[in-house]
Design a protein around this motif. Structure first.
Motif, short mmCIF file in Angstrom:
data_model
loop_
_atom_site.label_atom_id
_atom_site.label_comp_id
_atom_site.label_asym_id
_atom_site.label_seq_id
_atom_site.Cartn_x
_atom_site.Cartn_y
_atom_site.Cartn_z
N UNK A 50 48.31 45.92 40.15
CA UNK A 50 47.04 45.71 39.46
C UNK A 50 45.81 45.94 40.32
N UNK A 51 46.00 46.43 41.56
CA UNK A 51 44.85 46.61 42.45
C UNK A 51 43.84 47.60 41.88
N UNK A 52 44.31 48.73 41.38
CA UNK A 52 43.40 49.77 40.93
C UNK A 52 42.48 49.26 39.83
N UNK A 53 43.02 48.54 38.86
CA UNK A 53 42.19 48.01 37.79
C UNK A 53 41.18 47.00 38.33
N UNK A 54 41.64 46.14 39.23
CA UNK A 54 40.76 45.10 39.78
C UNK A 54 39.62 45.72 40.58
N UNK A 55 39.93 46.73 41.40
CA UNK A 55 38.88 47.30 42.24
C UNK A 55 37.92 48.13 41.40
N UNK A 56 38.42 48.78 40.31
CA UNK A 56 37.54 49.52 39.42
C UNK A 56 36.57 48.58 38.72
N UNK A 57 37.04 47.40 38.31
CA UNK A 57 36.16 46.42 37.67
C UNK A 57 35.12 45.90 38.67
N UNK A 58 35.56 45.69 39.90
CA UNK A 58 34.64 45.24 40.93
C UNK A 58 33.56 46.29 41.20
N UNK A 59 33.99 47.55 41.20
CA UNK A 59 33.02 48.62 41.42
C UNK A 59 32.02 48.70 40.26
N UNK A 60 32.51 48.56 39.03
CA UNK A 60 31.61 48.61 37.87
C UNK A 60 30.57 47.49 37.94
N UNK A 61 31.00 46.29 38.37
CA UNK A 61 30.06 45.18 38.50
C UNK A 61 29.02 45.46 39.57
N UNK A 62 29.44 46.03 40.70
CA UNK A 62 28.50 46.36 41.77
C UNK A 62 27.54 47.46 41.32
N UNK A 63 28.03 48.43 40.56
CA UNK A 63 27.20 49.52 40.06
C UNK A 63 26.14 48.98 39.11
N UNK A 64 26.53 48.05 38.26
CA UNK A 64 25.58 47.43 37.33
C UNK A 64 24.52 46.65 38.08
N UNK A 65 24.94 45.91 39.10
CA UNK A 65 23.99 45.13 39.89
C UNK A 65 23.00 46.01 40.61
N UNK A 66 23.48 47.15 41.13
CA UNK A 66 22.60 48.02 41.92
C UNK A 66 21.75 48.94 41.06
N UNK A 67 22.34 49.49 39.99
CA UNK A 67 21.62 50.52 39.23
C UNK A 67 21.32 50.12 37.78
N UNK A 68 21.81 48.96 37.36
CA UNK A 68 21.51 48.50 36.01
C UNK A 68 22.44 49.02 34.94
N UNK A 69 23.47 49.76 35.29
CA UNK A 69 24.41 50.29 34.30
C UNK A 69 25.72 50.62 35.00
N UNK A 70 26.77 50.86 34.22
CA UNK A 70 28.06 51.27 34.75
C UNK A 70 28.79 52.03 33.66
N UNK A 71 29.86 52.74 34.05
CA UNK A 71 30.70 53.48 33.11
C UNK A 71 32.14 53.07 33.38
N UNK A 72 32.56 51.91 32.86
CA UNK A 72 33.88 51.38 33.22
C UNK A 72 35.05 52.29 32.86
#
Length: 673
Positions: free
Chosen positions: A558-580
């Motif tokens: 399950x690492x890939x799904x977890x790290x992709x979700x973490x990246x989406x959250x960081x992207x939203x925090x930094x740029x205001x949006x994400x593409x999960x």
């Protein structure tokens, strides 16, 4: 050996903090910086807190030698050696325009002219596999030219050396064999083992340009300390907020570029922890500059790359925003309007009130005229200020602008405060951070004098003035850990990711990081390693660094799904949006080794008995009878207006504000709107 000592060499003063490990006492002092020979100011400051350097058990200091060489363009003469056909990479740089609407924008002039760039044939492909052997004859020609034309350093940047450094390593062996220790040889993969050719070249050139200056300075400081009996290694603050010994700093001098200012950020991290706050804005106002940095979620705000003087540099670096606004910033008239800075009076001649021949009004002179500085106990009584000289300098400029002297003096402070507030907005509001959710930690010799006024401009409700604010950057160095950063390219789309392989790569980097900490003298029990990966959505050029729990996490289901979700959250925090739903890819792995040292005591010192004086101080154009208190004599809440003086700084508490001392000795000021 019982004393832990830290020192910050600024443009105007050299600050020192000494922690006695036996008694728990903490002392701070300062001495004027001596630009002609910095060691004079260093030992003058040290002599005020430690009688015998042989009693020092740990010594760390911050230096801006490399940064000053870059800012003043007084660095080394550098020869650049590149792969065949890549000679113009450094000159072309990037095509992006940093200041879109600046009609006069020009790229920074390269530190190495095109005529000082040489090529060596030989080629690797993007995987690091050799396509053409290195032309060793061309490398020797570069050595001959460096010797005959008096170059101080050679930077070697070969294509795809981040994937396979074999060609660079061989070039370095030849150059060092031919040139010995007379010429500094810098290999780009040792500076930044990362992709992007121009950025890696720029980083290598910066190390070559500043390296000889830093190495000469550190070698001289080590020698002078050894002559005086220092028996422990000299440590140096890194731009990342960590410490290394001087031996490593001389091998990797680029790491010290922002060595001085970063100490304050690490002090801010420690202060936030002691105060139980996650977020803080750290402002360091000295005699020459004003530095802003952030503590977010209890950690320093560190980036994997930065731009310094317009040049990209690939290394972990605390995000600092610096402007020319300090106590020594000169006020002047331009086109009928008042301007303040960035030119500074520096340490010599200094502000007019220093009595060293300065005649132009500065921010410090304005505060003297307004009564916000105790002229008889400035810097703990080390200096007595010339009030008449300050008044004359301010009155002369006031006459030029058709203003009253007191009106001009407040205007000088208001202009400086507005500039500093805008510097904070640049690092916060413009990056989606709300400053009103942060405490303002103010330090530096002049920071506490202006902090409340800056907080009002930004709507910040709380100002924290730590103990020894004028030497807080030095205190922060005592709170920092030894740090070594390791990186390795790891280009993988998500479909090709092998979690076990990634985990093995991280484990290898962890072993390397711990070996590096061993070489710094850190006991195994005080070592720890943190890991992260640089990620992006497929098709993107920029990346975000995502922390990992440990080296074994990628091998878990399950690492890939977890790290992709973490990246989406960081992207939203930094740029205001994400593409999960978009696929991600991995670009770089990072491992950082930390080695902890015992921290300095933080308890408030015992109170002293010293009756307050009362003086006239100007606030908002009105005279207020204002108590002037010694900080060590405070034992209760103080309602503004008040002036609090101590050995390293002065704190101004305007009318309507309330100040209290907490158990750690921090001065907490509640700011009225």
């Amino acid at each position: 050996m019982t004393f832990r000592v830290a020192m910050d060499i600024g443009g105007t003063f050299t600050d020192v903090v000494c922690y006695d490990e036996q008694s728990g006492a903490v002392l701070a002092s300062k001495a004027p910086t001596t630009p002609g020979d910095l060691a004079e100011g260093v030992f003058a400051a040290l002599g005020r807190v430690v009688d015998d350097p042989s009693q020092i058990s740990f010594f760390v200091h911050g230096t801006t030698q490399g940064l000053n060489a870059l800012l003043e363009r007084k660095g080394a003469k550098v020869l650049l050696l590149t792969s065949g056909g890549a000679r113009d990479v450094y000159q072309i740089a990037r095509g992006n325009r940093d200041r879109m609407f600046d009609l006069r924008y020009r790229k920074p002039t390269p530190l190495v002219p095109r005529g000082d760039v040489m090529e060596a044939a030989g080629r690797l492909d993007w995987r690091g596999e050799e396509l053409q052997p290195l032309d060793e004859r061309a490398v020797r020609q570069a050595a001959d030219r460096a010797r005959s034309e008096g170059f101080d350093a050679i930077a070697v940047t070969l294509l795809f050396s981040y994937a396979n450094p074999a060609h660079e390593i061989r070039a370095g062996e030849i150059l060092r064999q031919e040139l010995g220790d007379d010429v500094l040889v810098v290999l780009s993969h040792e500076v930044a083992r990362e992709w992007r050719e121009y950025e890696r070249t720029s980083s290598a050139v910066l190390e070559a340009y500043t390296g000889p200056v830093v190495r000469a300075y550190l070698s001289r400081i080590e020698q002078r300390f050894a002559e005086r009996g220092l028996a422990v290694p000299v440590h140096v603050m890194q731009s990342s907020g960590g410490l290394v010994n001087a031996g490593y700093a001389m091998r990797r001098p680029l790491q010290t570029l922002l060595s001085g200012p970063v100490g304050g950020t690490m002090g801010g991290v420690a202060a936030a922890r002691l105060l139980g706050r996650d977020n803080a804005i750290c402002v360091d106002m000295g005699g020459t500059s004003f530095d802003v940095s952030l503590v977010v979620n209890g950690r320093p705000d560190v980036s994997a790359e930065a731009h310094i003087e317009g040049f990209p540099v690939l290394m972990p670096i605390v995000n600092l925003h610096t402007i020319g606004a300090g106590g020594g910033s000169i006020a002047y008239a331009e086109a009928g309007a008042l301007r303040v800075g960035p030119e500074s009076a520096g340490a010599v001649p200094g502000p007019a009130c220093y009595g060293r021949g300065g005649a132009r009004p500065t921010v410090t002179d304005a505060n003297v005229v307004l009564g916000r500085v105790d002229p008889a106990w400035f810097a703990g009584g080390l200096m007595e200020l010339d009030v008449e000289a300050a008044g004359t300098a301010v009155a002369t400029l006031a006459e030029t602008l058709g203003m009253e002297p007191l009106q001009l003096a407040e205007g000088v402070c208001d202009v400086a405060n507005a500039k500093m507030a805008q510097a904070i907005r640049t690092l916060t509001v413009e990056h989606g951070v709300e400053p009103r959710e942060f405490a303002l930690v103010a330090f530096g010799g002049a920071g506490a004098m202006h902090a409340v006024f800056i907080a009002r401009e930004l709507g910040i409700g709380e100002v924290v003035v730590p103990r020894f604010p004028g030497a807080f950057s030095a205190w922060g160095m005592l709170e920092a850990d030894v740090r070594r950063d390791l990186t390795h390219p790891y280009f993988r789309p998500q479909d090709d990711l092998d979690g076990g392989h990634l985990s093995a790569r991280l484990a290898e980097l962890e072993r390397d990081a711990m070996a590096a900490l061993d070489s710094q003298g850190v006991p195994v029990g005080r070592q720890r390693v943190e890991h992260a990966v640089d990620m992006r959505y497929e098709g993107q050029d920029y990346t975000l660094t995502i922390p990992l729990r440990d080296a074994g996490e990628p091998a878990e289901p399950g690492f890939l799904q977890a790290i992709a979700e973490r990246y989406a959250a960081a992207h939203t925090s930094r740029y205001g949006h994400a593409t999960p739903e978009a696929p991600v890819e991995f670009v770089m792995v990072r491992s950082t080794g930390f080695g902890t040292f015992p921290k300095a005591a933080t308890a408030a010192p015992p109170g002293e008995t010293h009756p307050p004086a009362v003086r006239d101080v100007i606030f908002d154009g009105r005279v207020h009878r204002t108590p002037v208190l010694r900080r060590n004599a405070m034992d209760s809440e103080i309602e503004g207006p008040a002036i609090v003086v101590e050995e390293t700084a002065t704190t101004v508490i305007p009318p309507g504000c309330l100040a209290t001392l907490d158990a750690n000795g921090f001065l907490i000021i509640k700011v009225n709107s």
